[in-house]
Design an enzyme around this catalytic site. Structure first.
Site, PDB file in Angstrom:
ATOM      1  N   LYS A 129      -1.975  -1.324   1.580  1.00  0.00           N
ATOM      2  CA  LYS A 129      -2.997  -0.865   0.397  1.00  0.00           C
ATOM      3  C   LYS A 129      -2.840   0.687   0.215  1.00  0.00           C
ATOM      4  O   LYS A 129      -2.752   1.130  -0.859  1.00  0.00           O
ATOM      5  CB  LYS A 129      -4.410  -1.073   0.806  1.00  0.00           C
ATOM      6  CG  LYS A 129      -4.510  -2.632   1.202  1.00  0.00           C
ATOM      7  CD  LYS A 129      -6.059  -2.998   1.443  1.00  0.00           C
ATOM      8  CE  LYS A 129      -6.504  -2.273   2.718  1.00  0.00           C
ATOM      9  NZ  LYS A 129      -5.731  -2.980   4.007  1.00  0.00           N
ATOM     10  N   GLU A 183     -10.589   3.184   0.818  1.00  0.00           N
ATOM     11  CA  GLU A 183     -11.617   3.021   1.814  1.00  0.00           C
ATOM     12  C   GLU A 183     -12.490   4.157   2.156  1.00  0.00           C
ATOM     13  O   GLU A 183     -13.126   4.593   3.193  1.00  0.00           O
ATOM     14  CB  GLU A 183     -10.888   2.573   3.438  1.00  0.00           C
ATOM     15  CG  GLU A 183      -9.962   1.335   3.375  1.00  0.00           C
ATOM     16  CD  GLU A 183      -9.474   1.108   4.463  1.00  0.00           C
ATOM     17  OE1 GLU A 183     -10.298   0.920   5.628  1.00  0.00           O
ATOM     18  OE2 GLU A 183      -8.234   0.647   4.693  1.00  0.00           O
TER      19      GLU A 183
HETATM   20  N1  LIG Z   1       3.550   7.710   7.465  1.00  0.00           N
HETATM   21  C1  LIG Z   1       4.027   6.532   7.797  1.00  0.00           C
HETATM   22  N2  LIG Z   1       5.335   6.630   8.428  1.00  0.00           N
HETATM   23  C2  LIG Z   1       5.769   5.374   8.920  1.00  0.00           C
HETATM   24  N3  LIG Z   1       5.083   4.239   8.874  1.00  0.00           N
HETATM   25  C3  LIG Z   1       3.930   4.278   8.135  1.00  0.00           C
HETATM   26  C4  LIG Z   1       3.389   5.372   7.750  1.00  0.00           C
HETATM   27  N4  LIG Z   1       2.203   5.165   7.139  1.00  0.00           N
HETATM   28  C5  LIG Z   1       1.887   3.843   7.219  1.00  0.00           C
HETATM   29  N5  LIG Z   1       2.730   3.160   7.866  1.00  0.00           N
HETATM   30  C6  LIG Z   1       3.129   1.827   8.046  1.00  0.00           C
HETATM   31  O1  LIG Z   1       2.993   0.956   6.937  1.00  0.00           O
HETATM   32  C7  LIG Z   1       2.302   0.057   6.972  1.00  0.00           C
HETATM   33  C8  LIG Z   1       1.225  -0.163   6.086  1.00  0.00           C
HETATM   34  O2  LIG Z   1       0.259   0.922   6.241  1.00  0.00           O
HETATM   35  P1  LIG Z   1      -0.919   1.253   5.130  1.00  0.00           P
HETATM   36  O3  LIG Z   1      -1.660   2.638   5.878  1.00  0.00           O
HETATM   37  O4  LIG Z   1      -0.241   1.316   3.645  1.00  0.00           O
HETATM   38  O5  LIG Z   1      -1.754  -0.083   5.479  1.00  0.00           O
HETATM   39  P2  LIG Z   1      -3.131  -0.300   4.977  1.00  0.00           P
HETATM   40  O6  LIG Z   1      -3.102  -1.521   4.284  1.00  0.00           O
HETATM   41  O7  LIG Z   1      -3.728   0.931   4.231  1.00  0.00           O
HETATM   42  O8  LIG Z   1      -3.973  -0.433   6.319  1.00  0.00           O
HETATM   43  P3  LIG Z   1      -5.834  -0.138   6.537  1.00  0.00           P
HETATM   44  O9  LIG Z   1      -6.355  -1.163   6.253  1.00  0.00           O
HETATM   45  O10 LIG Z   1      -5.426  -0.092   8.236  1.00  0.00           O
HETATM   46  O11 LIG Z   1      -6.052   1.303   5.995  1.00  0.00           O
HETATM   47  C9  LIG Z   1       1.674  -0.027   8.306  1.00  0.00           C
HETATM   48  O12 LIG Z   1       2.411  -0.827   9.399  1.00  0.00           O
HETATM   49  C10 LIG Z   1       1.755   1.425   8.970  1.00  0.00           C
HETATM   50  O13 LIG Z   1       2.079   1.254  10.448  1.00  0.00           O
HETATM   51 MG   LIG Z   2      -5.173   2.390   4.430  1.00  0.00          MG
END
Ligand SMILES: Nc1ncnc2c1ncn2[C@@H]1O[C@H](COP(=O)(O)OP(=O)(O)OP(=O)(O)O)[C@@H](O)[C@H]1O
Ligand SMILES: [Mg+2]
Lengths: 266, 273
Positions: B44, B164
C-alpha cells in the site's frame, strides 16, 4: 536534561525579545571578543555593568540565571584551582608543600572566573530571548556574503534549523531507548569502564537506526511538499531591523568605546 | 467524470526483490473517497510512493488528471497531490506549527507577506489555529497529524493521500483526524479526492469505495457496505471486519447487509417488541 538553561528559549515579551536576532548575535560576538582583552578591574566592572543591563532587558528572574550557571560550577572551580595553584610570581600569599598561592595567581583566577561567567550569561541571554528558528535565519542572513565564494549558506541554514527541530525529539528517544535497555538489564552506572562503554553500544545502534529512518521519511515528506533546493525559496520569517536595534547598536557602540578607552589608559 | 488518478499495467518491485505489483490497474475518479486496505507488506505504501513519484515504476503508466507522470511532469503532479504519512514526527519539518505549514509555501515561493493569512486559514480548517506557535514536541500525535494535513491543504491539492495517518494515534486523536477529513470532504465536495490507506475498517467504512490489495492485485473493489459482509473472504486476506459487521453476523436474525453503528443500534432497539 530539561532543567538546562543554557541554549534554551523561553518565550517572553521583554525588550530584548523585540531586538532582531542578527543584532543580538553580533552584540554577543563583539562582547565575547572584547572580554578576551579585559585585564583590569575597571574593564571587568564595565563589562559586568553591560551584562547586568542586558539581563534586566531579558525580563527573566535572576534565579533562572543562577540555575544556568550551576551546571558549569565544577568546571569553574576546576579552572580556578588550576590558575590559583599553578601561576608563579610574587608575593606568595600561602605555601604548603608543593601548593602555593601567589597574588598574580589569585587575581588571574578571579579574572578567569569572571570572564567565564560573563560569557556564559551573555550567551544565555541571547538564546533565552531568541527562538532557534530565528537564530538559524539570522546566521543565514549574516553569512549571506559568503555565497559569493560558493558557500551553500541556504542549505546550511536549513540543515541547522532541521537539526535544531530534531534535538528535543532525539532527547526523548534516547530516554526511551535507555529505559528499554535498562529494563533488559543494562546498566550504565555500574561495572568497569570497559563494561560501561560496551553498554553504550546497544544504546547507540537503535538511536542511529531510528535517526536514519527519520531522515528518509523526512526527505520524502519534504519532497512531497515541493522542496527542490534550498535556494529557490521564499521565507516565512522575514528579519527586519527596527528602533530597538538602533538603540541596541548605540548602547553597544558606547560600551565598546568606553571599554577600548579603559584598555588604552592602562 | 474525469479520473484523478489512472494506473495502467503498473509493474514495480524493490531492487533484488520479487515484483510487488504486476500488471496492476486502478482508476480513481475525481471527488471520490477511496480506501485502500491490505495486510502488512501488501504494498500500500509503495503504491502511494509510486503515485507521488517518490519511486519510479519499472513499467506501466501512472497519470494524474490525465497527465502522465514523468520526470518532466513530476513537479506539476506533486502540486496536485498531497500526502500525509504515518509517523507524525517524521514529517514535521518546521520548528513550530506555523513554520511547518510555511515550509511548503516557501518551496512554492509564495511571497512572505501573503503567508501568515494562508497559514492562519488552513490551521483554522483543521482546528489548530490556537497552536500556531507551538513546537512539535509539545503536541499530541493527533494534533501533529492535523498540522500535517494543514501543511498539505496550504498547497491546495486536488488529491490527498493519507498513508495510515491515524495508525499511531490514540482513539481521541484518531477520531479528531477523521472528523477533520469528513469536514474537509463536506467543504470541498467533488473538488477533493481522498485516498485513505488504513488497517482500521471503521476508517475504511467512511469511504465511497474500498479496494483490497493482495499479491499485487486488487482482490476486492466495492462499496464498503458490500465488502464488510464477506467475513470469511476478508479473513483469508488477513483483514478484520468492522466490529459492527462482526456483531451483526453473530446475531442470527440480523439483516444480511452492512449496518453502521447507528443503524445497528436502531435495528437492535426494534427487537424488544
Ligand atoms: N525501501 C524498501 N526497500 C526494500 N523493500 C521494501 C522497502 N520498503 C518496503 N519494502 C518491502 O516491500 C513490501 C511492501 O511494503 P509496503 O511498505 O508498501 O507495504 P504496506 O502495505 O504499506 O505495509 P504496512 O501495512 O505494514 O504499512 C514489503 O515486503 C516490504 O518489506
Ligand atoms: Mg505502509
Amino acid at each position: 536534561m530539561n532543567n538546562l538553561v543554557i541554549g534554551q528559549f523561553i518565550p517572553g515579551k521583554a525588550w530584548l525579545y523585540r531586538v532582531d536576532p542578527r543584532t543580538k548575535i553580533l552584540v554577543t560576538v563583539v562582547y565575547v571578543f572584547l572580554l578576551i582583552f579585559a585585564n583590569t578591574w575597571p574593564a571587568y566592572a564595565l563589562a559586568t555593568l553591560f551584562l547586568a543591563l542586558t539581563l534586566v532587558l531579558t525580563g527573566q528572574s535572576l534565579e533562572l540565571y543562577w540555575r544556568g550557571i550551576k551546571p558549569v560550577m565544577w568546571l569553574i572551580i576546576f579552572t580556578v584551582c588550576l590558575q590559583l595553584f599553578f601561576t608563579g610570581g610574587t608575593p606568595v600569599l600561602f605555601h604548603w608543600q608543593f601548593l602555593k598561592i601567589t597574588l598574580p595567581g589569585l587575581i588571574n583566577a578571579l579574572y578567569v572566573v569572571l570572564r567565564f561567567v560573563l560569557i556564559v550569561l551573555m550567551s544565555t541571554a541571547l538564546t533565552l530571548t531568541t527562538p532557534p528558528t530565528a537564530i538559524a535565519s539570522a546566521i543565514e542572513s549574516l553569512l549571506k556574503p559568503l555565497k559569493a565564494i560558493k558557500v551553500p549558506v541556504a542549505e546550511l541554514a536549513l540543515m541547522l534549523s532541521i537539526a535544531l527541530r530534531f534535538v528535543p525529539l532525539l532527547m526523548l528517544e534516547t530516554d526511551k531507548v535507555m529505559k528499554a535497555q535498562k529494563s533488559r538489564g543494562m546498566s550504565l552506572s555500574t561495572g568497569s569502564l570497559i563494561k560501561r562503554s560496551k553498554a553504550v553500544l546497544p544504546l547507540l545502534i537503535p538511536l542511529f537506526i531510528g535517526a536514519l529512518q527519520r531522515a528518509l521519511d523526512l526527505a520524502n515528506a519534504m519532497e512531497v511538499r515541493g522542496f527542490e533546493s534550498a535556494d529557490n525559496r521564499t521565507r516565512y520569517r522575514v528579519l527586519s531591523f527596527s528602533k530597538q536595534d538602533l538603540v541596541a547598536a548605540l548602547g553597544t557602540g558606547l560600551f565598546v568605546l568606553l571599554f577600548i578607552g579603559l584598555l588604552w589608559i592602562n | 467524470m474525469t479520473n484523478a488518478i489512472t494506473i495502467n499495467n503498473l509493474t514495480y518491485g524493490y531492487p533484488d526483490q520479487d515484483p510487488l505489483f504486476h500488471d496492476f490497474d486502478l482508476e480513481v475518479q475525481e471527488g471520490q473517497w477511496l480506501s485502500i486496505v491490505g495486510h502488512n507488506g501488501s504494498g500500500k505504501s509503495t503504491l502511494a510512493k509510486l503515485i507521488l513519484g517518490l519511486l519510479e515504476a519499472n513499467s506501466g503508466t501512472i497519470s494524474i488528471f490525465g497527465q502522465q507522470l514523468t520526470i518532466e511532469t513530476l513537479a506539476e503532479a506533486r502540486a496536485q497531490v498531497g500526502m500525509v504519512f504515518q509517523n507524525p514526527d517524521n514529517q514535521f519539518v518546521g520548528a513550530t506549527v506555523a513554520d511547518d505549514v510555511a515550509f511548503g509555501l516557501e518551496n512554492r515561493q509564495v511571497p512572505s507577506e501573503e503567508m501568515p493569512k494562508m497559514i492562519e486559514a488552513v490551521l483554522q480548517q483543521v482546528g489548530m489555529a490556537d497552536f500556531a506557535d507551538r513546537e512539535p514536541h509539545t503536541l499530541s500525535g493527533g494534533q501533529k497529524q492535523r498540522v500535517a494535513l494543514a501543511s498539505v491543504l496550504a498547497l491546495k491539492p486536488k488529491v490527498i493521500i493519507l498513508d495510515e495517518a491515524t495508525a499511531m494515534l490514540d482513539p481521541a486523536g484518531k477520531s479528531a483526524v477523521l472528523q477533520t477529513l469528513k469536514d474537509l470532504k463536506n467543504q470541498y465536495q467533488d473538488q477533493l479526492t481522498l485516498i485513505v490507506i488504513t488497517h482500521d475498517m471503521a476508517e475504511a467504512a467512511l469511504a465511497d469505495r474500498v479496494v483490497v490489495i493482495n499479491d499485487g492485485q486488487l482482490a476486492f473493489d466495492q462499496r464498503p457496505q458490500d465488502l464488510f459482509v464477506q467475513g470469511q473472504a476478508l479473513k483469508e486476506l488477513g483483514l478484520d471486519q468492522p466490529f459492527e459487521s462482526q456483531l451483526s453476523q453473530a446475531l442470527p436474525k440480523a439483516p444480511n447487509q452492512y449496518l453502521t453503528k447507528q443503524e445497528l443500534a436502531a435495528w437492535l432497539s426494534t427487537l424488544k417488541d
